[in-house]
Write a protein that holds these residues in place. Sequence first.
Motif, PDB file in Angstrom:
ATOM      1  N   THR A   1      71.277  46.856  30.734  1.00 60.31           N
ATOM      2  CA  THR A   1      70.222  47.522  31.483  1.00 60.31           C
ATOM      3  C   THR A   1      70.439  47.225  32.962  1.00 60.31           C
ATOM      4  OG1 THR A   1      68.726  47.097  29.646  1.00 60.31           O
ATOM      5  CG2 THR A   1      67.731  47.773  31.707  1.00 60.31           C
ATOM      6  N   ALA A   2      70.357  48.254  33.786  1.00 61.43           N
ATOM      7  CA  ALA A   2      70.546  48.074  35.232  1.00 61.43           C
ATOM      8  C   ALA A   2      69.203  47.844  35.907  1.00 61.43           C
ATOM      9  CB  ALA A   2      71.228  49.283  35.829  1.00 61.43           C
ATOM     10  N   ARG A   3      69.220  47.026  36.929  1.00 61.73           N
ATOM     11  CA  ARG A   3      68.027  46.806  37.747  1.00 61.73           C
ATOM     12  C   ARG A   3      68.081  47.737  38.960  1.00 61.73           C
ATOM     13  NH1 ARG A   3      67.557  40.263  37.173  1.00 61.73           N
ATOM     14  NH2 ARG A   3      67.188  40.353  34.945  1.00 61.73           N
ATOM     15  N   ASP A   4      66.958  47.893  39.643  1.00 58.15           N
ATOM     16  CA  ASP A   4      66.852  48.816  40.773  1.00 58.15           C
ATOM     17  C   ASP A   4      67.889  48.550  41.848  1.00 58.15           C
ATOM     18  OD1 ASP A   4      64.665  49.475  39.307  1.00 58.15           O
ATOM     19  OD2 ASP A   4      63.189  48.772  40.754  1.00 58.15           O
ATOM     20  N   ILE A   5      68.185  47.310  42.086  1.00 57.48           N
ATOM     21  CA  ILE A   5      69.078  46.936  43.178  1.00 57.48           C
ATOM     22  C   ILE A   5      70.519  47.383  42.939  1.00 57.48           C
ATOM     23  CG2 ILE A   5      69.647  44.632  42.342  1.00 57.48           C
ATOM     24  CD1 ILE A   5      69.075  43.894  45.425  1.00 57.48           C
ATOM     25  N   ALA A   6      70.885  47.670  41.684  1.00 55.74           N
ATOM     26  CA  ALA A   6      72.261  48.043  41.354  1.00 55.74           C
ATOM     27  C   ALA A   6      72.695  49.318  42.076  1.00 55.74           C
ATOM     28  CB  ALA A   6      72.415  48.220  39.848  1.00 55.74           C
ATOM     29  N   VAL A   7      71.769  50.207  42.350  1.00 56.60           N
ATOM     30  CA  VAL A   7      72.105  51.479  43.002  1.00 56.60           C
ATOM     31  C   VAL A   7      72.634  51.248  44.409  1.00 56.60           C
ATOM     32  CG1 VAL A   7      71.144  53.677  43.790  1.00 56.60           C
ATOM     33  CG2 VAL A   7      70.434  52.712  41.608  1.00 56.60           C
ATOM     34  N   ALA A   8      72.091  50.272  45.100  1.00 51.56           N
ATOM     35  CA  ALA A   8      72.455  50.037  46.502  1.00 51.56           C
ATOM     36  C   ALA A   8      73.749  49.235  46.655  1.00 51.56           C
ATOM     37  CB  ALA A   8      71.317  49.308  47.207  1.00 51.56           C
ATOM     38  N   GLU A   9      74.234  48.607  45.587  1.00 49.89           N
ATOM     39  CA  GLU A   9      75.421  47.755  45.676  1.00 49.89           C
ATOM     40  C   GLU A   9      76.705  48.571  45.549  1.00 49.89           C
ATOM     41  OE1 GLU A   9      75.480  44.623  46.462  1.00 49.89           O
ATOM     42  OE2 GLU A   9      73.313  44.374  46.439  1.00 49.89           O
ATOM     43  N   SER A  10      77.769  48.023  46.109  1.00 53.40           N
ATOM     44  CA  SER A  10      79.073  48.687  46.009  1.00 53.40           C
ATOM     45  C   SER A  10      79.648  48.482  44.616  1.00 53.40           C
ATOM     46  CB  SER A  10      80.032  48.118  47.050  1.00 53.40           C
ATOM     47  OG  SER A  10      80.369  46.787  46.709  1.00 53.40           O
ATOM     48  N   GLY A  11      80.631  49.293  44.277  1.00 56.90           N
ATOM     49  CA  GLY A  11      81.271  49.192  42.975  1.00 56.90           C
ATOM     50  C   GLY A  11      81.935  47.849  42.752  1.00 56.90           C
ATOM     51  N   ALA A  12      82.545  47.296  43.783  1.00 55.97           N
ATOM     52  CA  ALA A  12      83.224  46.005  43.655  1.00 55.97           C
ATOM     53  C   ALA A  12      82.239  44.887  43.318  1.00 55.97           C
ATOM     54  CB  ALA A  12      83.969  45.681  44.940  1.00 55.97           C
TER      55      ALA A  12
ATOM     56  N   SER B   1      67.845  53.652  33.160  1.00 54.32           N
ATOM     57  CA  SER B   1      66.696  54.549  33.179  1.00 54.32           C
ATOM     58  C   SER B   1      66.457  55.167  34.553  1.00 54.32           C
ATOM     59  CB  SER B   1      65.445  53.784  32.747  1.00 54.32           C
ATOM     60  OG  SER B   1      65.115  52.834  33.730  1.00 54.32           O
ATOM     61  N   LYS B   2      65.533  56.110  34.566  1.00 51.11           N
ATOM     62  CA  LYS B   2      65.147  56.747  35.828  1.00 51.11           C
ATOM     63  C   LYS B   2      64.406  55.776  36.730  1.00 51.11           C
ATOM     64  CE  LYS B   2      64.906  61.611  34.727  1.00 51.11           C
ATOM     65  NZ  LYS B   2      64.050  62.796  34.694  1.00 51.11           N
ATOM     66  N   ARG B   3      63.909  54.695  36.174  1.00 51.58           N
ATOM     67  CA  ARG B   3      63.262  53.676  36.993  1.00 51.58           C
ATOM     68  C   ARG B   3      64.279  53.052  37.944  1.00 51.58           C
ATOM     69  NH1 ARG B   3      60.730  49.115  33.599  1.00 51.58           N
ATOM     70  NH2 ARG B   3      60.174  50.959  32.448  1.00 51.58           N
ATOM     71  N   CYS B   4      65.528  52.986  37.504  1.00 52.72           N
ATOM     72  CA  CYS B   4      66.609  52.449  38.327  1.00 52.72           C
ATOM     73  C   CYS B   4      66.878  53.391  39.511  1.00 52.72           C
ATOM     74  CB  CYS B   4      67.850  52.290  37.452  1.00 52.72           C
ATOM     75  SG  CYS B   4      69.260  51.629  38.303  1.00 52.72           S
ATOM     76  N   SER B   5      67.001  54.681  39.222  1.00 48.28           N
ATOM     77  CA  SER B   5      67.197  55.681  40.262  1.00 48.28           C
ATOM     78  C   SER B   5      66.791  57.048  39.730  1.00 48.28           C
ATOM     79  CB  SER B   5      68.658  55.727  40.705  1.00 48.28           C
ATOM     80  OG  SER B   5      68.863  56.801  41.595  1.00 48.28           O
ATOM     81  N   LYS B   6      66.158  57.836  40.547  1.00 50.62           N
ATOM     82  CA  LYS B   6      65.768  59.189  40.142  1.00 50.62           C
ATOM     83  C   LYS B   6      66.975  60.122  40.083  1.00 50.62           C
ATOM     84  CE  LYS B   6      61.246  58.588  40.214  1.00 50.62           C
ATOM     85  NZ  LYS B   6      60.720  58.085  38.974  1.00 50.62           N
ATOM     86  N   ARG B   7      68.022  59.781  40.834  1.00 49.46           N
ATOM     87  CA  ARG B   7      69.190  60.661  40.924  1.00 49.46           C
ATOM     88  C   ARG B   7      70.168  60.390  39.784  1.00 49.46           C
ATOM     89  NH1 ARG B   7      71.659  60.216  46.731  1.00 49.46           N
ATOM     90  NH2 ARG B   7      73.330  60.930  45.409  1.00 49.46           N
ATOM     91  N   ALA B   8      70.508  61.443  39.046  1.00 50.93           N
ATOM     92  CA  ALA B   8      71.430  61.314  37.924  1.00 50.93           C
ATOM     93  C   ALA B   8      72.806  60.840  38.382  1.00 50.93           C
ATOM     94  CB  ALA B   8      71.552  62.645  37.189  1.00 50.93           C
ATOM     95  N   VAL B   9      73.212  61.246  39.577  1.00 46.22           N
ATOM     96  CA  VAL B   9      74.530  60.852  40.069  1.00 46.22           C
ATOM     97  C   VAL B   9      74.626  59.333  40.239  1.00 46.22           C
ATOM     98  CG1 VAL B   9      74.010  61.158  42.523  1.00 46.22           C
ATOM     99  CG2 VAL B   9      76.327  61.472  41.723  1.00 46.22           C
ATOM    100  N   ASP B  10      73.544  58.695  40.645  1.00 41.63           N
ATOM    101  CA  ASP B  10      73.534  57.235  40.786  1.00 41.63           C
ATOM    102  C   ASP B  10      73.580  56.547  39.422  1.00 41.63           C
ATOM    103  OD1 ASP B  10      73.370  57.400  43.553  1.00 41.63           O
ATOM    104  OD2 ASP B  10      71.171  57.372  43.548  1.00 41.63           O
TER     105      ASP B  10
END
Length: 121
Positions: free
Chosen positions: A83-94, A47-56
Amino acid sequence: MPREARLRRAADFAALRTVSGRLGGRCFLLRFGNNETDTARLGLAISKRCSKRAVDRNRIKRLVRESFRRARPGLPTVDVLVTARDIAVAESGAVLLAELDALWKKLRPLKPEQSSVTIAR
């Protein structure tokens, strides 16, 4: 992903939100339930709660799909809602892939519900 490996109907998503098993990690929450098909199926709710940016959000979806594609042959026949949590955006792909791999290994089918039998005397 092939059509039979995706959750597509709103009723399937609703069923997982109400009656299902849960697995959680630092970045993801998985809800799962048994299905009648012969393969595991994936649904995404990023959801957008995870990140406002569609690219993320799209990056997270791509990583989840790739991880599911690799793990699918070894998974039981369950429907999975990720479902992704907010912190997922800041983590690396690995890091995200490693967490997903650990969650797929913990995934198991739910026990079938037993009907309660009353004995008349």
